[in-house]
Design an enzyme around this catalytic site. Structure first.
Site, PDB file in Angstrom:
ATOM      1  N   LYS A 156     -24.536 -26.132  90.155  1.00 44.67           N
ATOM      2  CA  LYS A 156     -25.848 -26.262  88.630  1.00 44.67           C
ATOM      3  C   LYS A 156     -24.751 -26.340  87.177  1.00 44.67           C
ATOM      4  CE  LYS A 156     -29.957 -26.384  88.881  1.00 44.67           C
ATOM      5  NZ  LYS A 156     -30.797 -26.752  89.782  1.00 44.67           N
TER       6      LYS A 156
ATOM      7  N   GLY B   6     -48.427 -33.257  90.904  1.00 48.27           N
ATOM      8  CA  GLY B   6     -47.493 -34.510  89.950  1.00 48.27           C
ATOM      9  C   GLY B   6     -46.615 -35.422  91.410  1.00 48.27           C
TER      10      GLY B   6
ATOM     11  N   GLY C 199     -46.387 -33.952  94.910  1.00 51.74           N
ATOM     12  CA  GLY C 199     -47.814 -33.594  95.809  1.00 51.74           C
ATOM     13  C   GLY C 199     -48.097 -35.218  95.601  1.00 51.74           C
TER      14      GLY C 199
HETATM   15  P1  NAD Z   1     -44.275 -32.046  88.897  1.00 51.08           P
HETATM   16  O1  NAD Z   1     -44.558 -31.233  86.860  1.00 51.08           O
HETATM   17  O2  NAD Z   1     -44.777 -33.935  88.104  1.00 51.08           O
HETATM   18  O3  NAD Z   1     -46.515 -31.548  89.293  1.00 51.08           O
HETATM   19  C1  NAD Z   1     -46.014 -30.019  88.776  1.00 51.08           C
HETATM   20  C2  NAD Z   1     -48.010 -29.724  89.654  1.00 51.08           C
HETATM   21  O4  NAD Z   1     -47.941 -29.023  89.506  1.00 51.08           O
HETATM   22  C3  NAD Z   1     -48.028 -30.256  87.727  1.00 51.08           C
HETATM   23  O5  NAD Z   1     -49.900 -31.935  88.678  1.00 51.08           O
HETATM   24  C4  NAD Z   1     -49.263 -29.052  87.174  1.00 51.08           C
HETATM   25  O6  NAD Z   1     -50.380 -29.970  86.922  1.00 51.08           O
HETATM   26  C5  NAD Z   1     -49.417 -28.542  88.819  1.00 51.08           C
HETATM   27  N1  NAD Z   1     -49.924 -26.960  88.747  1.00 51.08           N
HETATM   28  C6  NAD Z   1     -48.796 -26.806  88.121  1.00 51.08           C
HETATM   29  N2  NAD Z   1     -49.250 -25.461  87.695  1.00 51.08           N
HETATM   30  C7  NAD Z   1     -49.802 -25.195  89.120  1.00 51.08           C
HETATM   31  C8  NAD Z   1     -50.842 -24.245  89.498  1.00 51.08           C
HETATM   32  N3  NAD Z   1     -50.660 -22.611  89.636  1.00 51.08           N
HETATM   33  N4  NAD Z   1     -51.430 -24.560  90.526  1.00 51.08           N
HETATM   34  C9  NAD Z   1     -51.425 -25.730  90.456  1.00 51.08           C
HETATM   35  N5  NAD Z   1     -50.985 -26.837  90.231  1.00 51.08           N
HETATM   36  C10 NAD Z   1     -50.209 -26.177  89.342  1.00 51.08           C
HETATM   37  O7  NAD Z   1     -43.715 -31.629  89.141  1.00 51.08           O
HETATM   38  P2  NAD Z   1     -42.660 -32.224  90.114  1.00 51.08           P
HETATM   39  O8  NAD Z   1     -41.817 -32.966  90.011  1.00 51.08           O
HETATM   40  O9  NAD Z   1     -43.484 -33.176  91.376  1.00 51.08           O
HETATM   41  O10 NAD Z   1     -42.538 -30.678  91.333  1.00 51.08           O
HETATM   42  C11 NAD Z   1     -42.778 -29.754  91.589  1.00 51.08           C
HETATM   43  C12 NAD Z   1     -41.847 -28.923  92.454  1.00 51.08           C
HETATM   44  O11 NAD Z   1     -41.038 -29.391  93.440  1.00 51.08           O
HETATM   45  C13 NAD Z   1     -40.839 -28.528  90.808  1.00 51.08           C
HETATM   46  O12 NAD Z   1     -41.020 -26.649  92.523  1.00 51.08           O
HETATM   47  C14 NAD Z   1     -40.209 -28.709  91.482  1.00 51.08           C
HETATM   48  O13 NAD Z   1     -38.169 -28.060  91.809  1.00 51.08           O
HETATM   49  C15 NAD Z   1     -39.774 -28.769  93.279  1.00 51.08           C
HETATM   50  N6  NAD Z   1     -38.998 -30.207  93.373  1.00 51.08           N
HETATM   51  C16 NAD Z   1     -38.812 -31.428  92.659  1.00 51.08           C
HETATM   52  C17 NAD Z   1     -38.334 -32.698  93.172  1.00 51.08           C
HETATM   53  C18 NAD Z   1     -38.597 -34.235  92.729  1.00 51.08           C
HETATM   54  O14 NAD Z   1     -38.629 -34.666  93.190  1.00 51.08           O
HETATM   55  N7  NAD Z   1     -39.819 -34.128  91.827  1.00 51.08           N
HETATM   56  C19 NAD Z   1     -37.537 -32.493  94.358  1.00 51.08           C
HETATM   57  C20 NAD Z   1     -37.232 -31.279  94.535  1.00 51.08           C
HETATM   58  C21 NAD Z   1     -38.417 -29.705  94.029  1.00 51.08           C
END
Ligand code: NAD
Length: 370
Positions: free
Chosen positions: A77, A179, A182
């Site tokens: 990292k 997001g 999800g």
């Molecule tokens: P993103 O920003 O696209 O989506 C996050 C979503 O969570 C948004 O819709 C936001 O409104 C919502 N959110 C924020 N706070 C909230 C709350 N308190 N209650 C409900 N919803 C809330 O991010 P992402 O890329 O989808 O990543 C989400 C998580 O998954 C992060 O922890 C990230 O580290 C992890 N992650 C992402 C990936 C990837 O491929 N993008 C891979 C592994 C892990």
């Protein structure tokens, strides 16, 4: 100087490099944790307030995630200490300067993380010839657009339902955080007959026990609206997603959303951790005692890094998705089978699996860590 060696153990860290270039006000750090299985892959974060110790913990998480995913990559990292909202020209200078300083650290390949994106990775690639999470014109697979992590969650779900007396067809799904992770998880699960009954974002929760039309909600969100602006369904507070009665609960938002003080509110049979560290260890222990299966983050959300590793080898999305499906299915089964046989929480089983893989790789290298 922080004493990061207090965290060191038999796996790593192998190397910590501090980067300083006063002429462009660049300060950063790289932690290469373990490269026994191959060059480390891990994100480049831009944030003003990440300690070296935290960078090491994030690097270790990548070692475990990459090993658990069966990738020929170790974990690392890096962090540039700066505000990611700075003007683009200044950001480019810092990212390029940091990359150039790490030119000879060929056992580290960086990808996007908080505060960096595919454009930043293009600058890194341009400087030193290696990066993942690139724009499509440089051979990148836009993993958030195609839903690599959601695709992995869908395959993990198909295996995990066997361990909790469920079927995917008709399973009621609640997604916290609609997001990149999800929404795609909901989309892929819906194609298998699962029913999205609730989805939340930071502004609220949308609940409809009769089922939410996933594609419609995705289009709705893409237009800049919140889930609660949707004309159908009940509108609840963001936190209310925790109480929704469902079969599969997917955290895909933020860390530490389920803790000892609210875990009892969950009303589900299976948890698939899309987000990183969404539950405290105590909360996972409670679920284990209640017989609720909880597939840990570094198994369930590995789709993104598998996609990155495939991109690095020049593969396209089709090949990446095939690899994600195969690895997520095999690893989910191995972890849940071990957890069942040894009567331990899935996280303990997943840790054991990952550490065994790292140690096996270390045993065949001439230098323990290399
Ligand atoms: P993103 O920003 O696209 O989506 C996050 C979503 O969570 C948004 O819709 C936001 O409104 C919502 N959110 C924020 N706070 C909230 C709350 N308190 N209650 C409900 N919803 C809330 O991010 P992402 O890329 O989808 O990543 C989400 C998580 O998954 C992060 O922890 C990230 O580290 C992890 N992650 C992402 C990936 C990837 O491929 N993008 C891979 C592994 C892990």
């Amino acid at each position: 100087m922080e004493d990061v060696f207090r965290f060191a153990d038999e796996l790593g860290p192998a190397k910590i490099i501090h980067v300083h270039n006063p002429s462009i006000k660049l300060k950063g750090v790289l932690v290469v944790d373990n490269v026994a299985a191959g060059p480390a892959i891990g994100g480049l974060r831009m944030a003003p307030d990440v300690s070296t110790a935290e960078c090491f913990r994030l690097a270790r998480a990548m070692t475990l995630k990459n090993a658990a995913a069966g990738l020929a990559h170790g974990g690392g990292k890096s962090v540039i200490f700066a505000d990611p909202r700075m003007p683009a020209a200044q950001k480019e200078q810092l990212v390029r300067g940091f990359a150039a300083a790490l030119r000879n650290e060929t056992d580290y390949i960086c990808g996007p993380d908080m505060g960096t994106d595919e454009r930043c990775m293009a600058w890194v690639k341009d400087e030193i010839g290696r990066a993942v999470g690139l724009p499509p014109e440089l051979g990148g697979i836009p993993l958030d657009e195609v839903g690599a992590t959601g695709w992995g969650l869908r395959h993990a779900a198909e295996i995990a339902v066997d361990y909790c007396n469920l079927r995917l067809q008709g399973a009621r799904v609640a997604v916290q955080g609609f997001g990149a992770v999800g929404r795609h998880a909901a989309r892929f699960l819906a194609t298998e007959g699962a029913v999205l009954v609730a989805a939340s974002d930071s502004a609220g929760t949308l609940h409809d026990p009769d089922g939410i039309a996933v594609a419609e909600l995705i289009t709705f969100k893409a237009a800049g609206k919140n889930v609660c602006d949707h004309p159908r369904g009940r509108k609840l507070a963001a936190d209310a997603i925790i109480d929704i009665e469902c079969d599969i609960w997917i955290p895909a938002a933020r860390p530490d959303v389920i803790r000892e003080d609210n875990v009892q509110r969950l009303n589900t049979k299976l948890v698939l951790q899309g987000a990183n560290i969404p539950f405290t260890l105590g909360a996972e222990q409670t679920l284990h005692e209640k017989g609720i299966v909880c597939l840990p983050d570094f198994i369930a959300n590995a789709g993104g890094v598998i996609c990155a590793a495939m991109e690095y080898r020049g593969h396209n999305q089709t090949a990446a998705f095939a690899a994600i499906a195969e690895k997520l299915r095999a690893n989910t089964r191995e972890v849940l089978e071990r957890a069942k046989c040894e009567r331990i929480p899935p996280r303990a089983a997943a840790m054991a699996l990952a550490v065994e893989r790292v140690k096996r790789a270390m045993n065949i290298r001439r230098w323990a860590l290399y």
